[in-house]
Design an enzyme around this catalytic site. Structure first.
Site, PDB file in Angstrom:
ATOM      1  N   TYR A   1       1.045  -1.062   0.051  1.00 21.67           N
ATOM      2  CA  TYR A   1       0.031  -0.020   0.037  1.00 21.67           C
ATOM      3  C   TYR A   1       0.719   1.113  -0.127  1.00 21.67           C
ATOM      4  O   TYR A   1       0.675   2.130  -0.829  1.00 21.67           O
ATOM      5  CB  TYR A   1      -0.891   0.094   1.435  1.00 21.67           C
ATOM      6  CG  TYR A   1      -1.516   1.167   1.583  1.00 21.67           C
ATOM      7  CD1 TYR A   1      -1.185   2.207   2.582  1.00 21.67           C
ATOM      8  CD2 TYR A   1      -2.731   1.526   0.954  1.00 21.67           C
ATOM      9  CE1 TYR A   1      -1.697   3.431   2.701  1.00 21.67           C
ATOM     10  CE2 TYR A   1      -3.373   2.720   1.276  1.00 21.67           C
ATOM     11  CZ  TYR A   1      -2.901   3.510   2.268  1.00 21.67           C
ATOM     12  OH  TYR A   1      -3.348   4.826   2.427  1.00 21.67           O
TER      13      TYR A   1
HETATM   14  N1  NDP Z   1      -9.466   7.474   6.036  1.00 25.49           N
HETATM   15  C1  NDP Z   1      -8.438   7.784   6.385  1.00 25.49           C
HETATM   16  O1  NDP Z   1      -8.227   8.262   7.600  1.00 25.49           O
HETATM   17  C2  NDP Z   1      -7.348   7.911   5.490  1.00 25.49           C
HETATM   18  C3  NDP Z   1      -7.563   7.937   4.285  1.00 25.49           C
HETATM   19  N2  NDP Z   1      -6.604   8.379   3.234  1.00 25.49           N
HETATM   20  C4  NDP Z   1      -6.649   8.302   1.795  1.00 25.49           C
HETATM   21  O2  NDP Z   1      -7.755   9.109   1.598  1.00 25.49           O
HETATM   22  C5  NDP Z   1      -8.732   8.567   0.398  1.00 25.49           C
HETATM   23  C6  NDP Z   1     -10.081   8.206   1.054  1.00 25.49           C
HETATM   24  O3  NDP Z   1     -10.122   7.528   2.157  1.00 25.49           O
HETATM   25  P1  NDP Z   1     -11.353   6.700   2.653  1.00 25.49           P
HETATM   26  O4  NDP Z   1     -12.431   7.470   2.581  1.00 25.49           O
HETATM   27  O5  NDP Z   1     -11.067   5.906   4.083  1.00 25.49           O
HETATM   28  O6  NDP Z   1     -11.251   5.452   1.902  1.00 25.49           O
HETATM   29  P2  NDP Z   1     -12.167   4.086   1.539  1.00 25.49           P
HETATM   30  O7  NDP Z   1     -11.168   2.924   1.731  1.00 25.49           O
HETATM   31  O8  NDP Z   1     -13.251   4.310   2.852  1.00 25.49           O
HETATM   32  O9  NDP Z   1     -13.034   4.251   0.300  1.00 25.49           O
HETATM   33  C7  NDP Z   1     -12.386   4.403  -0.817  1.00 25.49           C
HETATM   34  C8  NDP Z   1     -13.312   4.181  -1.952  1.00 25.49           C
HETATM   35  O10 NDP Z   1     -12.485   3.416  -3.021  1.00 25.49           O
HETATM   36  C9  NDP Z   1     -13.300   2.507  -3.611  1.00 25.49           C
HETATM   37  N3  NDP Z   1     -12.559   1.494  -4.080  1.00 25.49           N
HETATM   38  C10 NDP Z   1     -11.488   0.619  -3.730  1.00 25.49           C
HETATM   39  N4  NDP Z   1     -11.299  -0.269  -4.678  1.00 25.49           N
HETATM   40  C11 NDP Z   1     -11.523   0.003  -5.820  1.00 25.49           C
HETATM   41  C12 NDP Z   1     -11.461  -0.384  -7.068  1.00 25.49           C
HETATM   42  N5  NDP Z   1     -10.688  -1.328  -7.313  1.00 25.49           N
HETATM   43  N6  NDP Z   1     -12.479  -0.077  -8.066  1.00 25.49           N
HETATM   44  C13 NDP Z   1     -13.052   1.199  -7.826  1.00 25.49           C
HETATM   45  N7  NDP Z   1     -13.323   1.848  -6.498  1.00 25.49           N
HETATM   46  C14 NDP Z   1     -12.458   1.163  -5.852  1.00 25.49           C
HETATM   47  C15 NDP Z   1     -14.195   2.024  -2.351  1.00 25.49           C
HETATM   48  O11 NDP Z   1     -15.176   1.314  -3.002  1.00 25.49           O
HETATM   49  P3  NDP Z   1     -15.937   0.235  -2.445  1.00 25.49           P
HETATM   50  O12 NDP Z   1     -16.887   0.930  -1.225  1.00 25.49           O
HETATM   51  O13 NDP Z   1     -16.901  -0.531  -3.386  1.00 25.49           O
HETATM   52  O14 NDP Z   1     -15.035  -0.888  -1.876  1.00 25.49           O
HETATM   53  C16 NDP Z   1     -14.596   3.098  -1.739  1.00 25.49           C
HETATM   54  O15 NDP Z   1     -15.862   3.565  -1.912  1.00 25.49           O
HETATM   55  C17 NDP Z   1      -7.903   7.364   0.087  1.00 25.49           C
HETATM   56  O16 NDP Z   1      -7.329   7.342  -1.037  1.00 25.49           O
HETATM   57  C18 NDP Z   1      -7.131   6.858   1.343  1.00 25.49           C
HETATM   58  O17 NDP Z   1      -6.180   6.051   0.858  1.00 25.49           O
HETATM   59  C19 NDP Z   1      -5.233   8.172   3.610  1.00 25.49           C
HETATM   60  C20 NDP Z   1      -4.970   8.124   5.031  1.00 25.49           C
HETATM   61  C21 NDP Z   1      -5.812   8.131   5.988  1.00 25.49           C
HETATM   62  N1  LIG Z   2      -8.154   3.669   1.377  1.00 24.63           N
HETATM   63  C1  LIG Z   2      -8.052   3.692   2.571  1.00 24.63           C
HETATM   64  N2  LIG Z   2      -6.755   4.255   3.056  1.00 24.63           N
HETATM   65  C2  LIG Z   2      -6.540   4.344   4.360  1.00 24.63           C
HETATM   66  C3  LIG Z   2      -7.475   4.235   5.215  1.00 24.63           C
HETATM   67  C4  LIG Z   2      -8.636   3.857   4.908  1.00 24.63           C
HETATM   68  O1  LIG Z   2      -9.705   3.703   5.608  1.00 24.63           O
HETATM   69  N3  LIG Z   2      -8.936   3.538   3.627  1.00 24.63           N
HETATM   70  N4  LIG Z   2      -7.293   4.312   6.552  1.00 24.63           N
HETATM   71  C5  LIG Z   2      -6.034   4.773   6.896  1.00 24.63           C
HETATM   72  C6  LIG Z   2      -5.836   4.859   8.530  1.00 24.63           C
HETATM   73  O2  LIG Z   2      -6.582   5.743   8.884  1.00 24.63           O
HETATM   74  C7  LIG Z   2      -4.492   5.179   8.776  1.00 24.63           C
HETATM   75  O3  LIG Z   2      -3.898   6.615   8.325  1.00 24.63           O
HETATM   76  C8  LIG Z   2      -4.222   5.249  10.329  1.00 24.63           C
HETATM   77  O4  LIG Z   2      -2.818   5.593  10.645  1.00 24.63           O
HETATM   78  C9  LIG Z   2      -4.897   4.885   6.064  1.00 24.63           C
HETATM   79  N5  LIG Z   2      -5.083   4.779   4.756  1.00 24.63           N
END
Ligand code: NDP
Ligand SMILES: Nc1nc2c(c(=O)[nH]1)N=C([C@H](O)[C@@H](O)CO)CN2
Length: 243
Positions: free
Chosen positions: A155
């Site tokens: 990742y």
């Molecule tokens: N939440 C956090 O605290 C953090 C988030 N981030 C980044 O911020 C962004 C948003 O985070 P967050 O809202 O938690 O993300 P989530 O993991 O909750 O959601 C991501 C979305 O991407 C979709 N997805 C995953 N795989 C695929 C695929 N192969 N094709 C199409 N769609 C796909 C999922 O669809 P489905 O629901 O159908 O699986 C989901 O709706 C991400 O890029 C994440 O890495 C970074 C650090 C911390």
């Molecule tokens: N696609 C996602 N990426 C990440 C998620 C998640 O929920 N979906 N969550 C994290 C964590 O919050 C991490 O930042 C905690 O230290 C990271 N990326």
């Protein structure tokens, strides 16, 4: 407040839940047209569609799926205000999935999807409004790009590649298109995160909160309003490196 682009939608990938969904709701509330990709048709997607969003199925786990999604976008609009590459999966290394499959899945969603969509949709980003900073790409990376991760190796590596592509696409597309990355740390917990995990996660940063989606929305609005900021990664990490 950013000039709304009534004719040029903002494309948000993976907007069926959490941060992507919050971004979609924000823009709709400000009369900014949006196109979203969803993979799972959550009830929230129906609600977005009823509120006027163009909701397109997009499974980016294959290059064909990415190309089919891009074709759908091009059939529905001839210009885009921005693409927010939010779609992501947070896969840990696991004994139940081969390292090869984990790496392939991470590269597919965090590298293949943004790379191919940026190329396929580039014509929709160019040629609007003075030719200067009239469109944006925003890559959603992660704080672990700068530190690595012992439990999410593939990742973190894939997000590091996305971070690097931010600078490459910024050089390729300037001055018409600005390209920036947002590198969050702990923003929103997942439903299955227990109290012990949550306490440990909050203690990793100086600011001991999970700020929620609004923290990201505010930074996205800043980047869309800027005429000058490009090619940079913008940390949203609560001072975690200083802990
Ligand atoms: N939440 C956090 O605290 C953090 C988030 N981030 C980044 O911020 C962004 C948003 O985070 P967050 O809202 O938690 O993300 P989530 O993991 O909750 O959601 C991501 C979305 O991407 C979709 N997805 C995953 N795989 C695929 C695929 N192969 N094709 C199409 N769609 C796909 C999922 O669809 P489905 O629901 O159908 O699986 C989901 O709706 C991400 O890029 C994440 O890495 C970074 C650090 C911390
Ligand atoms: N696609 C996602 N990426 C990440 C998620 C998640 O929920 N979906 N969550 C994290 C964590 O919050 C991490 O930042 C905690 O230290 C990271 N990326």
């Amino acid at each position: 407040m950013r000039a709304i682009s009534p004719t040029r939608p903002i494309l948000i990938t993976g907007a069926g839940k959490r941060i992507g969904l919050a971004l979609a709701r924000h823009f709709l509330a400000h009369q900014q047209p949006i196109i979203i990709s969803y993979r799972t048709r959550y009830p929230a997607v129906d609600t977005l569609e009823q509120a006027g969003a163009t909701c397109l199925f997009g499974d980016f786990s294959t290059n064909q799926g990415i190309e089919q999604f891009a074709q759908q976008v091009k059939q529905r609009c001839d210009s885009l205000r921005a693409i927010l590459h939010n779609a992501s999966a947070w896969l840990a290394e696991s004994p139940h999935r081969s390292p090869a499959d984990t790496l392939a899945a991470m590269l597919q969603i965090h590298v293949h999807a943004p790379y191919l969509l940026n190329h396929l949709l580039e014509p929709l980003l160019r040629g609007h409004g003075h030719g200067h900073a009239s469109a944006d790409l925003i890559h959603f990376t992660d704080y672990v790009v700068e530190r690595g991760s012992d439990k999410h190796i593939a990742y973190a590596a894939s997000k590091a590649a996305l971070d690097n592509m931010t600078r490459s696409f910024a050089r390729k597309l300037a001055p018409e298109v600005k390209v920036n990355a947002i590198a969050p740390a702990m923003i929103v917990f997942n439903d299955g995160d227990d109290a012990q995990y949550r306490e440990a996660a909050l203690n990793k940063a100086l600011m001991k909160i999970a700020p929620g989606e609004q923290e990201i929305i505010g930074l996205v609005e800043y980047l869309l309003n800027s005429k000058y900021v490009t090619g940079r990664t913008h940390a949203v990490d609560g001072g975690r490196p200083l802990r």
